[in-house]
Design a protein around this motif. Structure first.
Motif, PDB file in Angstrom:
ATOM      1  N   GLN A   1      -0.061   7.946  -2.266  1.00 34.75           N
ATOM      2  CA  GLN A   1      -1.480   8.189  -2.000  1.00 34.75           C
ATOM      3  C   GLN A   1      -2.114   9.046  -3.097  1.00 34.75           C
ATOM      4  O   GLN A   1      -3.288   8.871  -3.433  1.00 34.75           O
ATOM      5  N   VAL A   2      -1.346   9.981  -3.664  1.00 33.65           N
ATOM      6  CA  VAL A   2      -1.856  10.762  -4.792  1.00 33.65           C
ATOM      7  C   VAL A   2      -2.146   9.837  -5.969  1.00 33.65           C
ATOM      8  O   VAL A   2      -3.194   9.926  -6.618  1.00 33.65           O
ATOM      9  N   SER A   3      -1.235   8.934  -6.229  1.00 28.13           N
ATOM     10  CA  SER A   3      -1.359   8.032  -7.373  1.00 28.13           C
ATOM     11  C   SER A   3      -2.509   7.052  -7.214  1.00 28.13           C
ATOM     12  O   SER A   3      -3.269   6.812  -8.154  1.00 28.13           O
ATOM     13  N   THR A   4      -2.631   6.495  -6.004  1.00 32.17           N
ATOM     14  CA  THR A   4      -3.609   5.432  -5.778  1.00 32.17           C
ATOM     15  C   THR A   4      -4.296   5.645  -4.432  1.00 32.17           C
ATOM     16  O   THR A   4      -3.644   5.559  -3.386  1.00 32.17           O
ATOM     17  N   ARG A   5      -5.575   5.920  -4.449  1.00 34.52           N
ATOM     18  CA  ARG A   5      -6.319   6.132  -3.208  1.00 34.52           C
ATOM     19  C   ARG A   5      -6.239   4.894  -2.316  1.00 34.52           C
ATOM     20  O   ARG A   5      -6.460   3.768  -2.758  1.00 34.52           O
ATOM     21  N   GLY A   6      -5.886   5.109  -1.046  1.00 28.13           N
ATOM     22  CA  GLY A   6      -5.823   4.008  -0.095  1.00 28.13           C
ATOM     23  C   GLY A   6      -4.697   3.026  -0.359  1.00 28.13           C
ATOM     24  O   GLY A   6      -4.769   1.874   0.080  1.00 28.13           O
ATOM     25  N   ALA A   7      -3.645   3.474  -1.048  1.00 25.59           N
ATOM     26  CA  ALA A   7      -2.522   2.570  -1.343  1.00 25.59           C
ATOM     27  C   ALA A   7      -1.856   2.116  -0.049  1.00 25.59           C
ATOM     28  O   ALA A   7      -1.834   2.846   0.950  1.00 25.59           O
ATOM     29  N   PRO A   8      -1.310   0.913  -0.035  1.00 22.72           N
ATOM     30  CA  PRO A   8      -0.574   0.469   1.149  1.00 22.72           C
ATOM     31  C   PRO A   8       0.729   1.240   1.296  1.00 22.72           C
ATOM     32  O   PRO A   8       1.157   1.953   0.386  1.00 22.72           O
ATOM     33  N   MET A   9       1.346   1.092   2.445  1.00 23.92           N
ATOM     34  CA  MET A   9       2.626   1.732   2.702  1.00 23.92           C
ATOM     35  C   MET A   9       3.638   1.319   1.632  1.00 23.92           C
ATOM     36  O   MET A   9       3.726   0.142   1.280  1.00 23.92           O
ATOM     37  N   PRO A  10       4.409   2.266   1.087  1.00 28.98           N
ATOM     38  CA  PRO A  10       5.414   1.886   0.087  1.00 28.98           C
ATOM     39  C   PRO A  10       6.412   0.880   0.662  1.00 28.98           C
ATOM     40  O   PRO A  10       6.736   0.915   1.845  1.00 28.98           O
ATOM     41  N   GLU A  11       6.890  -0.004  -0.191  1.00 27.31           N
ATOM     42  CA  GLU A  11       7.891  -0.972   0.251  1.00 27.31           C
ATOM     43  C   GLU A  11       9.219  -0.270   0.535  1.00 27.31           C
ATOM     44  O   GLU A  11       9.594   0.685  -0.133  1.00 27.31           O
ATOM     45  N   GLY A  12       9.915  -0.762   1.542  1.00 24.22           N
ATOM     46  CA  GLY A  12      11.264  -0.289   1.801  1.00 24.22           C
ATOM     47  C   GLY A  12      11.364   1.048   2.484  1.00 24.22           C
ATOM     48  O   GLY A  12      12.435   1.668   2.454  1.00 24.22           O
ATOM     49  N   VAL A  13      10.280   1.532   3.126  1.00 27.11           N
ATOM     50  CA  VAL A  13      10.397   2.797   3.840  1.00 27.11           C
ATOM     51  C   VAL A  13      11.337   2.616   5.030  1.00 27.11           C
ATOM     52  O   VAL A  13      11.477   1.523   5.589  1.00 27.11           O
ATOM     53  N   HIS A  14      11.987   3.698   5.441  1.00 22.43           N
ATOM     54  CA  HIS A  14      12.984   3.635   6.497  1.00 22.43           C
ATOM     55  C   HIS A  14      12.368   3.692   7.889  1.00 22.43           C
ATOM     56  O   HIS A  14      12.932   3.165   8.844  1.00 22.43           O
ATOM     57  N   PHE A  15      11.196   4.338   7.997  1.00 17.38           N
ATOM     58  CA  PHE A  15      10.561   4.516   9.299  1.00 17.38           C
ATOM     59  C   PHE A  15       9.100   4.052   9.219  1.00 17.38           C
ATOM     60  O   PHE A  15       8.173   4.877   9.251  1.00 17.38           O
ATOM     61  N   PRO A  16       8.873   2.734   9.106  1.00 15.43           N
ATOM     62  CA  PRO A  16       7.508   2.235   8.867  1.00 15.43           C
ATOM     63  C   PRO A  16       6.527   2.568   9.992  1.00 15.43           C
ATOM     64  O   PRO A  16       5.357   2.876   9.715  1.00 15.43           O
ATOM     65  N   ASP A  17       6.961   2.528  11.240  1.00 15.58           N
ATOM     66  CA  ASP A  17       6.031   2.813  12.340  1.00 15.58           C
ATOM     67  C   ASP A  17       5.526   4.246  12.258  1.00 15.58           C
ATOM     68  O   ASP A  17       4.323   4.516  12.428  1.00 15.58           O
ATOM     69  N   GLN A  18       6.439   5.177  11.995  1.00 14.42           N
ATOM     70  CA  GLN A  18       6.041   6.582  11.930  1.00 14.42           C
ATOM     71  C   GLN A  18       5.225   6.882  10.663  1.00 14.42           C
ATOM     72  O   GLN A  18       4.337   7.729  10.683  1.00 14.42           O
ATOM     73  N   VAL A  19       5.527   6.187   9.571  1.00 18.21           N
ATOM     74  CA  VAL A  19       4.708   6.346   8.369  1.00 18.21           C
ATOM     75  C   VAL A  19       3.275   5.935   8.666  1.00 18.21           C
ATOM     76  O   VAL A  19       2.312   6.633   8.298  1.00 18.21           O
ATOM     77  N   GLU A  20       3.114   4.823   9.361  1.00 22.10           N
ATOM     78  CA  GLU A  20       1.772   4.345   9.689  1.00 22.10           C
ATOM     79  C   GLU A  20       1.065   5.260  10.687  1.00 22.10           C
ATOM     80  O   GLU A  20      -0.093   5.645  10.495  1.00 22.10           O
TER      81      GLU A  20
END
Length: 388
Positions: free
Chosen positions: A256-275
Motif C-alpha cells: 500500500q505504501v508503494s502503490t495507493r489502492g494496490a490489490p492484496m499481494p499474491e500468495g498471502v497466507h491469511f487472505p480473509d484476515q488481510v481483507e
C-alpha cells in the motif's frame, strides 16, 4: 539498578583471511569462499539436509554462542534463489532443523536453569538483501541461519547503559512507526489470523526483561508447557504461523505504501484476515499514506525503506523463567540480541578470547554429541577439534 539497554564488549580472535582486492569486507565475509572457510575452521556438525552447526567466529557471547546455517551455497549458486526464511525451507529440512533447535535450547536451559543468572535466547533474522543493494552490509550470501546465545546476567548488570538512540535499538524508525500508528490493528490481525493452542498472548510486562526494559511494545506469546512444548510438532507449526502472519502484515502494508489502492499481494497466507482487518482499516491505510507521502519528498527516507519483509523472531526466557516468542521488523539489519536490549561491541583480542575458548568449545562439543546421538548429523573436524 537502572533499567535500560546494555552494551557489552565481546572479544574475538581475528579471522585470518585476506579480503581480495576490490572487495569490501562485508562482501567477502558473505561469500561462498568464506563460508567454506567457516566450515573448515569452525564447523561442528553437518547433515544430509545441508544444515551446518558451527562456532561463531565473530560471536555475540563467549559464554555460549552457536549457529545453524542452511548451507545451500554449493547446490544453489544464485543467491537470490536461496531460501531465506523458515517458510521457504523444504519440509524435511525444517523437520530436522526444528529437532536441532529443540535439543540445543533444551541444553541451554539445562545448563543455565536460573533466569537470574543467564539470559537465554534462540532465533533467526532475515538474511536476504531486502534493503538497497548499494547500502553497506547487504548480505550477498543470502542463506538462512539462526542463533543460540547465552549472556551471563552478571555481565549485563555490570555493563554500561547503551545509547537508547542507537539506530539498532530503535529499528531505524520503522518499529516506532508500527507502534505509533498501527499498534492495535497489528495485534488484532495476529489475533484474528492465528489459530494458536500452544502459544498464548503475553502482556508487555511479562515479555519484558527488567534489566534492559526490552522488548518494547512487540506482540509476544508465552509457550504453554515451557521447554517440553519444544518437543511437540504443534509448537513449531505455530512458530511458523507467527512468521506467516508477520509476512502478510508487512507485505500488505508496504504494498500500500508503494502503490495507493494496490490489490492484496499474491500468495498471502491469511487472505480473509488481510481483507477484513487490514485493507478495510483506516489507521492502516492512513499510515501507509504517511509513509508514501514522505517517500515522495524525502530521498534519504525512501532509500532506507526495506520494501520486502525482513524480520527477527526469537524464543527467550523471561525473568520468571517462562519461555516467550516475539517477532519484530528488522528494518536496518540490526542484531538479534538488540531485540532484548543487548548491544554487542565486538573487539579483536585473541588473548582475551582464548581465556574463554576451552570452556566454550567444551559446551559446543557436548551439544554436538547430543545432536549426533539423535541422528541429526555427523561431526566435522577442524584444527581445533576432531569429528568425534
Amino acid at each position: 539498578m537502572a533499567s535500560g539497554p546494555r552494551e557489552i564488549v565481546t572479544p574475538f580472535r581475528p579471522i585470518p583471511l585476506e579480503v581480495p582486492e576490490g572487495m569490501k569486507p562485508n562482501e567477502f565475509f558473505n561469500s561462498t569462499e568464506n563460508l567454506a572457510d567457516l566450515a573448515h575452521n569452525n564447523g561442528l556438525l553437518a547433515n544430509p539436509e545441508n544444515l551446518l552447526l558451527y562456532r561463531k567466529a565473530l560471536g555475540h557471547s563467549n559464554e555460549f554462542d552457536t549457529s545453524i546455517i542452511y548451507n545451500t551455497s554449493k547446490c544453489i549458486l544464485d543467491p537470490l534463489a536461496r531460501p531465506v526464511r523458515r517458510t521457504q525451507v523444504p519440509e524435511p529440512v525444517r523437520h530436522a532443523w526444528n529437532r536441532m533447535n529443540g535439543i540445543i535450547i533444551d541444553y541451554m536451559l539445562e545448563q543455565y536453569p536460573d533466569p537470574g543468572e543467564a539470559l537465554v535466547l534462540a532465533g533467526e533474522a532475515s538474511l536476504d538483501a531486502t534493503w538497497p543493494l548499494t547500502s553497506p552490509g547487504v548480505p550477498s550470501i543470502r542463506m538462512l541461519h539462526n542463533h543460540f546465545i547465552v549472556f551471563p546476567m552478571e555481565d549485563l548488570r555490570g555493563a554500561p547503559l547503551a545509547d537508547p538512540k542507537n539506530p539498532n535499538l530503535t529499528d531505524g524508525g520503522q518499529h516506532s512507526l508500527f507502534q505509533a500508528y498501527m499498534r492495535e490493528v497489528y495485534r488484532e490481525f495476529f489475533t484474528r489470523a492465528l489459530d494458536l493452542k500452544v502459544l498464548a498472548p503475553a502482556a508487555d510486562e511479562d515479555a519484558r526483561i527488567d534489566l534492559t526494559g526490552y522488548p518494547q511494545g512487540l506482540p509476544s506469546w508465552e509457550i504453554r508447557g515451557g521447554a517440553d512444548a519444544l518437543k511437540e510438532v504443534r509448537f513449531w507449526k505455530e512458530y511458523d504461523e507467527i512468521l506467516k502472519g508477520f509476512l502478510d502484515f508487512y507485505r500488505t502494508f508496504f504494498t500500500q505504501v508503494s502503490t495507493r489502492g494496490a490489490p492484496m499481494p499474491e500468495g498471502v497466507h491469511f487472505p480473509d484476515q488481510v481483507e477484513e482487518v487490514l485493507l478495510f482499516n483506516n489507521d492502516f491505510l492512513r499510515t501507509a499514506k504517511k509513509v508514501r507521502d514522505r517517500c515522495i519528498t524525502d530521498a534519504r527516507y525512501a532509500h532506507a525503506i526495506r520494501w520486502q519483509p525482513a524480520f527477527k523472531q526469537i524464543i527467550y526466557r523471561n525473568d520468571d523463567g517462562k519461555l516467550i516468542v516475539t517477532i519484530s521488523q528488522n528494518s536496518i539489519g540490526n542484531a538479534i540480541t538488540e531485540l532484548l536490549g543487548v548491544v554487542v561491541k565486538r573487539v579483536p583480542d585473541a588473548e582475551a578470547y582464548e581465556r574463554f575458548e576451552p570452556r566454550l568449545i567444551e559446551r559446543l562439543l557436548e551439544v554436538r554429541r547430543r545432536l549426533i546421538e539423535a541422528d541429526l548429523g555427523d561431526g566435522v573436524a577442524t584444527d581445533y577439534w576432531g569429528a568425534e
